[in-house]
Each structure stands twice: as C-alpha cells, then as structure tokens.
Write a protein that holds these residues in place. Structure first.
Motif, PDB file in Angstrom:
ATOM      1  N   HIS A 209     -14.278   0.907 -16.125  1.00 14.29           N
ATOM      2  CA  HIS A 209     -13.319  -0.147 -15.768  1.00 14.29           C
ATOM      3  C   HIS A 209     -13.948  -1.535 -15.928  1.00 14.29           C
TER       4      HIS A 209
ATOM      5  N   GLU B 234      -8.224   0.639   4.734  1.00  9.76           N
ATOM      6  CA  GLU B 234      -8.349  -0.628   3.971  1.00  9.76           C
ATOM      7  C   GLU B 234      -8.819  -1.759   4.871  1.00  9.76           C
TER       8      GLU B 234
ATOM      9  N   ALA C 272     -12.191  -8.900  -8.282  1.00 11.49           N
ATOM     10  CA  ALA C 272     -10.869  -8.270  -8.171  1.00 11.49           C
ATOM     11  C   ALA C 272     -10.980  -6.826  -7.680  1.00 11.49           C
ATOM     12  N   LEU C 273     -12.102  -6.171  -7.991  1.00 12.53           N
ATOM     13  CA  LEU C 273     -12.284  -4.783  -7.557  1.00 12.53           C
ATOM     14  C   LEU C 273     -12.431  -4.697  -6.044  1.00 12.53           C
ATOM     15  N   GLY C 274     -13.023  -5.725  -5.442  1.00  7.93           N
ATOM     16  CA  GLY C 274     -13.285  -5.688  -4.009  1.00  7.93           C
ATOM     17  C   GLY C 274     -14.690  -5.188  -3.731  1.00  7.93           C
TER      18      GLY C 274
ATOM     19  N   LEU D 174      -7.426   1.660 -16.085  1.00 10.31           N
ATOM     20  CA  LEU D 174      -7.154   0.251 -16.371  1.00 10.31           C
ATOM     21  C   LEU D 174      -5.745   0.054 -16.929  1.00 10.31           C
TER      22      LEU D 174
ATOM     23  N   ILE E  99     -14.513   0.441  -1.420  1.00 16.82           N
ATOM     24  CA  ILE E  99     -14.071   1.508  -2.326  1.00 16.82           C
ATOM     25  C   ILE E  99     -14.703   2.831  -1.902  1.00 16.82           C
TER      26      ILE E  99
ATOM     27  N   TYR F   3      -8.455   3.443  -7.693  1.00 17.75           N
ATOM     28  CA  TYR F   3      -9.266   4.593  -8.090  1.00 17.75           C
ATOM     29  C   TYR F   3      -9.387   5.662  -7.000  1.00 17.75           C
ATOM     30  N   PRO F   4      -9.674   5.276  -5.735  1.00 12.21           N
ATOM     31  CA  PRO F   4      -9.668   6.311  -4.689  1.00 12.21           C
ATOM     32  C   PRO F   4      -8.296   6.970  -4.531  1.00 12.21           C
TER      33      PRO F   4
ATOM     34  N   LYS G 190       0.816  -1.198   0.000  1.00 10.36           N
ATOM     35  CA  LYS G 190       0.000   0.000   0.000  1.00 10.36           C
ATOM     36  C   LYS G 190       0.856   1.259   0.000  1.00 10.36           C
TER      37      LYS G 190
ATOM     38  N   ALA H  70      -6.402  -5.205  -3.818  1.00 13.09           N
ATOM     39  CA  ALA H  70      -7.733  -5.055  -4.391  1.00 13.09           C
ATOM     40  C   ALA H  70      -7.646  -3.960  -5.455  1.00 13.09           C
ATOM     41  N   GLU H  71      -8.089  -4.285  -6.663  1.00 16.07           N
ATOM     42  CA  GLU H  71      -7.974  -3.318  -7.763  1.00 16.07           C
ATOM     43  C   GLU H  71      -8.724  -2.037  -7.466  1.00 16.07           C
ATOM     44  N   GLY H  72      -9.806  -2.161  -6.674  1.00 17.82           N
ATOM     45  CA  GLY H  72     -10.629  -0.998  -6.358  1.00 17.82           C
ATOM     46  C   GLY H  72      -9.891   0.089  -5.592  1.00 17.82           C
TER      47      GLY H  72
ATOM     48  N   GLN I 119     -13.138   4.453   1.089  1.00 13.24           N
ATOM     49  CA  GLN I 119     -11.865   5.134   0.826  1.00 13.24           C
ATOM     50  C   GLN I 119     -12.088   6.507   0.196  1.00 13.24           C
ATOM     51  N   TYR I 120     -13.056   6.590  -0.713  1.00 23.08           N
ATOM     52  CA  TYR I 120     -13.377   7.897  -1.303  1.00 23.08           C
ATOM     53  C   TYR I 120     -13.893   8.851  -0.231  1.00 23.08           C
TER      54      TYR I 120
END
Lengths: 119, 202
Positions: free
Chosen positions: B40, B202, B62-64, A33, B69, A53-54, A14, A48-50, B72-73
C-alpha cells in the motif's frame, strides 16, 4: 462515553464501512488500494486509511471475502480480494436493510433540515 | 537518491513499529499484514513511477499510527479465538482487552475476574480441607450466615454441613463456576459486544 458530534459521525462512518467494502467488491476483485480509492471517490467514508486493512482481514475471517497475492507489472505484489457466496448474500441483505433504514430516517429528519429537502 | 533512501528508511521504521505492535499474532500472519501495508505505502507514494518523499509522508499520515492498526488486528484475532475457545486463559485475555475499550467491556472483564476467582476459591477449599479439617467447611451460623471457606476456632459459632464431602462438592462447584463464567463470556462477546468492542477499538 463522551457524546461529541464528531464521535457520532465517526461511528456512522465506521458502521457503514463494512457495507461499503462489500459494495466496492460487488463487480469483481480489487486490491486494498483500489478499494480505498473507490471509497474515497465522492464520499468521506474513510477516517484513517489504516482501518480498511484490519476490516478486510476480519471479513475474510468471517468467510465473506477471499484473497490472493498477485505479482504486479511494477514488481511489488498486491493482495486481491473478492466476495464469496456468503459475502454476496450478506452484502445484499445489508444493502436491503440500509435502503429501508435510510428512507424512513430520511422522512423523520426532514423537519430538521429546514428549507432543504432530504434525499 | 538520498531522498529515496530516506523515504525507504521512513517506511521501514513505520513497518517495524507495526510489526512490533503485533507481537501477539503468529509470525506468518504478521508478515503477511506487513507485506500488504508495504505494498500500500509503496504504490501510494509513487509520483510518475518513482517514490516521492513528500507523498510518502502523506501516505503514512493518512494510514494512521501503526500501533492503532496493529491493535485492530489483535482485537480481531483475540475475539475470533475467544468465540471458538473454552480456555479461561484466552477468555481472560480477551476480556482484559475488552476492558480497555469501554464500559461494557469492563463489565465483561469484571464477570471474568469474579467468576474465575470464585472457581479458584472452591478449588483452594477442596485442596486445603485435608490439611485443615476443622477450619475449612461450608459454614452455617446466625452471625456468619452461609459461606464456604476458612473459619478460625475463636470465630463466631457455626455448624459445618459437608464434612468429608466438602472436597468433592467444592471441586464440582469450582468446575461449574469455570464453565459458567466461560460460557457467559462467550455469549456476551458473541452477541452485540463483539461489534461494540471492535467499534471502540478505534
């Protein structure tokens, strides 16, 4: 705070993600991507790919990157990112720190690696 | 055909959960995030130019979790706002969010609650003094020590120090408590814990 080794590895990943993103954007503009694919190649940096973005959104809030929506041939829009001047400076500074840090830690941990030599 | 519409439904369900979990963000910002994640998912789920149901499930996996998410935003937004704000309300919300994320965050939250409670007590003293002139004061006594607040007539003997000055002094102390607490939280959030809070998100 639980000190599982997996947790430590996740934290290292991280912590490096910000530098990795700045490095990925060094040569030019990319959308999310594309950045992910660059980071995936050869490294297991992404948990985690997500989370990417944040993090992009935060780097933008900090003025290190800029973004723009572009229509693709496929029909769906993509959000492209590129480094600002501040982003390039920050990336260079982080890379410099990292190189020195990795070198000294590499020397220190050499005995722990047994027969293998640290890079 | 059916596989394709099932996939679309799955994606919309995921994006719906993402959108709902970002209720705290401005609508325009929220929609832009959803559009980016949609882009995405769509592109990552393509196999030979068409959306593949199996690939779509892997992509979402895979995105979770969308809530993760979104969280985190939201943490980003709140911390950005807290470092540029002076409002106790924003501070308390940022601190409360931090409290869920780790021991240090919890410490900041306790400072916020303690500081603002102290300020509220001072204001309360100032406001109530005209109604209970004999009971509200800055009391000094061998048993009560030194404190500002309410004292009943039958309590241990104590001398009152401020008299008519109390509302003014209490107001000033209350303001100082608010400013001090807000400043402390801003400094704590900005130095060090900013990264740490995010780290723990996280």
């Amino acid at each position: 705070m639980s000190e599982h080794p997996e947790k430590w590895e996740a934290q290292v990943r991280k912590g490096c993600l910000e530098l990795a993103i700045l490095a990925a954007l060094w040569k030019g503009r990319l959308y999310g991507l594309e950045i992910l694919r660059l980071l995936e190649d050869g490294s297991n940096l992404i948990v985690a790919e997500g989370t990417v973005y944040p993090l992009l959104s935060r780097l933008k809030a900090e003025g290190l990157i800029e973004s723009e929506w572009v229509e693709s041939e496929g029909g769906h829009p993509r959000k492209y990112y590129w480094l600002t001047k501040a982003g390039r400076q920050r990336g260079a500074a982080m890379a410099g720190f990292w190189a020195g840090f990795a070198a000294s830690l590499g020397t220190l941990i050499q005995p722990l690696l047994g027969g293998k030599r640290a890079l | 055909m059916t596989a394709n519409s099932d996939s679309t439904q799955l994606m919309e369900y995921y994006l719906g959960r993402l959108r709902e979990s970002m209720a705290g963000l401005p609508a325009a910002e929220r929609e832009e995030i959803v559009a980016e994640i949609r882009s995405h998912i769509t592109e990552r789920s393509l196999v030979d130019g068409a959306v593949d149901p199996q690939r779509m499930r892997e992509t979402l996996e895979a995105l979770g979790r969308p809530e993760e998410i979104a969280s985190q935003y939201q943490t980003n937004a709140l911390l950005t706002r807290a470092t540029g704000s002076h409002s106790p309300w924003v501070m308390l919300r940022a601190a409360r969010r931090g409290a869920m994320l780790g021991a240090k965050g919890f410490g900041i939250f306790m400072i916020a609650v303690t500081g603002y409670t102290m300020a509220a007590t001072f204001f309360l003293c100032a406001a109530l003094k005209p109604f209970f002139p004999e009971n509200i004061g800055l009391w000094v006594g061998s048993t009560v020590g030194f404190h500002m607040g309410y004292r009943a007539a039958h309590d241990a003997p104590a001398a009152e120090l401020l008299g008519h000055w109390l509302p003014l002094v209490a107001m000033v102390l209350g303001l100082l408590a608010i400013m001090g607490t807000t400043h402390a939280i801003r400094v704590l959030i900005r130095h060090g814990s900013r990264a740490k809070l995010r780290w723990r998100a996280e």
